[in-house]
Design a protein around this motif. Structure first.
Motif, mmCIF file in Angstrom:
data_model
loop_
_atom_site.group_PDB
_atom_site.id
_atom_site.type_symbol
_atom_site.label_atom_id
_atom_site.label_comp_id
_atom_site.label_asym_id
_atom_site.label_seq_id
_atom_site.Cartn_x
_atom_site.Cartn_y
_atom_site.Cartn_z
ATOM 1 N N PHE A 68 0.865 -1.186 0.000
ATOM 2 C CA PHE A 68 0.000 0.000 0.000
ATOM 3 C C PHE A 68 0.898 1.232 0.000
ATOM 4 C CE2 PHE A 68 0.875 -1.005 4.398
ATOM 5 C CZ PHE A 68 1.173 0.217 4.960
ATOM 6 N N ASP A 69 0.326 2.343 -0.451
ATOM 7 C CA ASP A 69 1.075 3.592 -0.495
ATOM 8 C C ASP A 69 0.233 4.783 -0.041
ATOM 9 O OD1 ASP A 69 3.487 4.839 -0.853
ATOM 10 O OD2 ASP A 69 3.160 5.322 -2.954
ATOM 11 N N ASN A 70 -1.012 4.512 0.374
ATOM 12 C CA ASN A 70 -1.859 5.567 0.916
ATOM 13 C C ASN A 70 -2.884 4.923 1.845
ATOM 14 O OD1 ASN A 70 -4.032 4.604 -0.818
ATOM 15 N ND2 ASN A 70 -3.019 5.720 -2.473
ATOM 16 N N MET A 71 -3.732 5.763 2.414
ATOM 17 C CA MET A 71 -4.674 5.292 3.423
ATOM 18 C C MET A 71 -5.715 4.350 2.829
ATOM 19 S SD MET A 71 -5.394 5.511 6.605
ATOM 20 C CE MET A 71 -6.706 5.460 7.829
ATOM 21 N N GLU A 72 -6.231 4.661 1.660
ATOM 22 C CA GLU A 72 -7.254 3.821 1.054
ATOM 23 C C GLU A 72 -6.711 2.438 0.722
ATOM 24 O OE1 GLU A 72 -10.392 4.464 0.859
ATOM 25 O OE2 GLU A 72 -10.100 6.445 1.782
ATOM 26 N N GLU A 73 -5.501 2.373 0.206
ATOM 27 C CA GLU A 73 -4.904 1.071 -0.100
ATOM 28 C C GLU A 73 -4.650 0.278 1.173
ATOM 29 O OE1 GLU A 73 -1.429 1.773 -2.379
ATOM 30 O OE2 GLU A 73 -2.500 2.471 -4.160
ATOM 31 N N LEU A 74 -4.282 0.975 2.263
ATOM 32 C CA LEU A 74 -4.083 0.281 3.531
ATOM 33 C C LEU A 74 -5.376 -0.344 4.026
ATOM 34 C CD1 LEU A 74 -2.456 -0.413 6.086
ATOM 35 C CD2 LEU A 74 -2.994 1.876 6.946
ATOM 36 N N LEU A 75 -6.478 0.374 3.898
ATOM 37 C CA LEU A 75 -7.766 -0.162 4.347
ATOM 38 C C LEU A 75 -8.217 -1.338 3.485
ATOM 39 C CD1 LEU A 75 -9.615 3.198 5.092
ATOM 40 C CD2 LEU A 75 -8.577 1.622 6.740
ATOM 41 N N GLU A 76 -7.838 -1.347 2.225
ATOM 42 C CA GLU A 76 -8.224 -2.448 1.349
ATOM 43 C C GLU A 76 -7.428 -3.720 1.623
ATOM 44 O OE1 GLU A 76 -7.794 -1.028 -2.591
ATOM 45 O OE2 GLU A 76 -9.494 0.387 -2.487
ATOM 46 N N THR A 77 -6.213 -3.585 2.124
ATOM 47 C CA THR A 77 -5.371 -4.756 2.369
ATOM 48 C C THR A 77 -5.697 -5.469 3.669
ATOM 49 O OG1 THR A 77 -3.708 -3.332 3.423
ATOM 50 C CG2 THR A 77 -3.456 -3.773 1.058
ATOM 51 N N ASN A 78 -6.375 -4.782 4.612
ATOM 52 C CA ASN A 78 -6.683 -5.346 5.931
ATOM 53 C C ASN A 78 -5.435 -5.748 6.701
ATOM 54 O OD1 ASN A 78 -9.511 -5.095 5.648
ATOM 55 N ND2 ASN A 78 -9.578 -7.001 4.459
ATOM 56 N N ILE A 79 -4.325 -5.069 6.461
ATOM 57 C CA ILE A 79 -3.095 -5.336 7.203
ATOM 58 C C ILE A 79 -3.231 -4.756 8.601
ATOM 59 C CG2 ILE A 79 -0.621 -4.835 7.312
ATOM 60 C CD1 ILE A 79 -0.574 -4.757 4.302
ATOM 61 N N PRO A 80 -2.929 -5.512 9.666
ATOM 62 C CA PRO A 80 -2.963 -4.945 11.016
ATOM 63 C C PRO A 80 -2.069 -3.716 11.117
ATOM 64 C CG PRO A 80 -2.720 -7.324 11.101
ATOM 65 C CD PRO A 80 -2.571 -6.934 9.659
ATOM 66 N N THR A 81 -2.571 -2.686 11.748
ATOM 67 C CA THR A 81 -1.867 -1.404 11.810
ATOM 68 C C THR A 81 -1.763 -0.955 13.259
ATOM 69 O OG1 THR A 81 -2.768 -0.823 9.648
ATOM 70 C CG2 THR A 81 -1.793 0.947 10.943
ATOM 71 N N TYR A 82 -0.551 -0.667 13.675
ATOM 72 C CA TYR A 82 -0.328 -0.239 15.062
ATOM 73 C C TYR A 82 -0.626 1.244 15.210
ATOM 74 C CZ TYR A 82 2.208 1.272 19.206
ATOM 75 O OH TYR A 82 2.548 1.850 20.406
ATOM 76 N N VAL A 83 -1.448 1.565 16.209
ATOM 77 C CA VAL A 83 -1.749 2.943 16.590
ATOM 78 C C VAL A 83 -1.491 3.048 18.085
ATOM 79 C CG1 VAL A 83 -3.477 4.764 16.670
ATOM 80 C CG2 VAL A 83 -3.483 3.137 14.767
ATOM 81 N N ALA A 133 3.306 6.729 12.226
ATOM 82 C CA ALA A 133 4.356 7.439 12.951
ATOM 83 C C ALA A 133 4.648 8.736 12.223
ATOM 84 C CB ALA A 133 5.624 6.597 13.072
ATOM 85 N N SER A 134 5.225 9.671 12.934
ATOM 86 C CA SER A 134 5.638 10.916 12.297
ATOM 87 C C SER A 134 6.811 10.653 11.358
ATOM 88 C CB SER A 134 6.026 11.955 13.356
ATOM 89 O OG SER A 134 7.160 11.513 14.079
ATOM 90 N N LYS A 135 7.072 11.596 10.475
ATOM 91 C CA LYS A 135 8.144 11.426 9.501
ATOM 92 C C LYS A 135 9.501 11.287 10.190
ATOM 93 C CE LYS A 135 10.263 13.671 5.494
ATOM 94 N NZ LYS A 135 10.212 14.856 4.591
ATOM 95 N N ALA A 136 9.732 12.094 11.229
ATOM 96 C CA ALA A 136 11.018 12.035 11.931
ATOM 97 C C ALA A 136 11.205 10.693 12.629
ATOM 98 C CB ALA A 136 11.113 13.184 12.936
ATOM 99 N N TRP A 161 -1.591 12.057 8.375
ATOM 100 C CA TRP A 161 -1.770 12.710 9.667
ATOM 101 C C TRP A 161 -0.528 13.539 9.968
ATOM 102 C CZ3 TRP A 161 -6.040 12.921 12.701
ATOM 103 C CH2 TRP A 161 -5.900 13.423 13.997
ATOM 104 N N ASP A 162 -0.719 14.836 10.162
ATOM 105 C CA ASP A 162 0.401 15.724 10.469
ATOM 106 C C ASP A 162 0.674 15.724 11.969
ATOM 107 O OD1 ASP A 162 0.799 16.476 7.866
ATOM 108 O OD2 ASP A 162 -0.626 18.137 7.972
ATOM 109 N N ALA A 163 1.937 15.568 12.311
ATOM 110 C CA ALA A 163 2.324 15.572 13.718
ATOM 111 C C ALA A 163 2.472 17.005 14.218
ATOM 112 C CB ALA A 163 3.642 14.812 13.910
ATOM 113 N N THR A 164 2.283 17.168 15.493
ATOM 114 C CA THR A 164 2.476 18.483 16.100
ATOM 115 C C THR A 164 3.967 18.780 16.212
ATOM 116 O OG1 THR A 164 2.375 17.492 18.292
ATOM 117 C CG2 THR A 164 0.323 18.351 17.381
#
Length: 250
Positions: free
Chosen positions: A59-74, A122-125, A151-154
């Motif tokens: 995947f390379d964006n949010m929609e592709e991530l949701l289509e793959t059903n890959i577990p995602t850590y938040v 995660a943030s870019k840094a 998602w932009d980090a503060t």
């Protein structure tokens, strides 16, 4: 019968006039060698662009991530986690709840991310720092970052008590460091291995052509500069030898 005079016609050669002087022959040889190298470099760059393998990413964006059903850590308790829990079920973040993995343990998250158990937000840094650390430990690049930012980090800030006399002093120091590029330089030094894991050339779509940049012509430019220097050296040598010969000639 009247006699006829017959003569042989010399066969044409590739070069009608062969250089006789040593300097002229050397210059002609250098020119032919430079032309061969330039043409070889051009063909090699063109062939490399045509046979460059295309790496298909999950995947390379949010929609592709949701289509793959890959577990995602938040990470639990973060702003993204709170926004995800409060989003409507039909929204992107609401749909992410079904495949979200939530806990608050950064070393464990990095370890499981490296093993391929889940993707992560995660943030870019932070993402660049993790890729740098993994390459430093394993000399490999098992991770990649999606090109589309969701998602932009503060921004990171320093907290001071109200009315603190240190705030204007620290602000001036940070402003000077930022203006002179020292902060960016220090950041790039801390993630120097991140550049080795950049995969832009290998992850571009198959129907998109990458425009040539300056780095693609470094080989041609170096050969061109070397040819100019050798030509200048040959010219100066011939000029000095010619002056010496005219002085010695009676």
């Amino acid at each position: 019968m009247p006699g006829r005079v017959c003569s042989t016609v010399p066969s044409p050669t590739a070069v009608s006039r062969l250089p006789s002087a040593s300097a002229t022959r050397l210059m002609a040889g250098v020119w032919l060698l430079s032309a061969l190298i330039v043409s070889s470099v051009y063909r090699s760059n063109l062939k490399a662009m045509l046979i460059l393998p295309i790496l298909r990413l999950p995947f390379d964006n949010m929609e592709e991530l949701l289509e793959t059903n890959i577990p995602t850590y938040v990470a639990d308790g973060t702003m993204l986690y709170q926004e995800m829990m409060a989003s409507p079920p039909d929204s992107s973040l609401g749909r992410l709840r079904a495949q979200a993995v939530t806990y608050l343990d950064t070393p464990r998250a990095i370890r499981e991310l490296r093993l391929g158990y889940h993707a992560t937000f995660a943030s870019k840094a932070i993402g660049q720092s993790v890729i740098h650390q993994i390459f430093e430990q394993t000399k490999s690049c098992p991770l990649y970052t999606a090109k589309e930012r969701y998602w932009d980090a503060t921004s990171v800030a320093l907290a001071f008590p109200k009315g603190s006399s240190l705030r204007p002093k620290i602000d001036e120091i940070l402003r000077r460091l930022a203006e002179f590029g020292i902060l960016e330089h220090l950041h790039q030094e801390e993630i120097r291995h991140m550049r080795k894991c950049q995969m832009d050339d290998f992850t571009r779509p198959s129907d998109a052509l990458r425009p040539l940049d300056l780095g693609d012509f470094y080989g041609i430019f170096s050969v061109y500069v070397e040819g100019l220097l050798i030509s200048l050296l040959v010219f100066l040598t011939e000029f000095l030898l010619g002056r010496r010969a005219r002085r010695v000639r009676p």
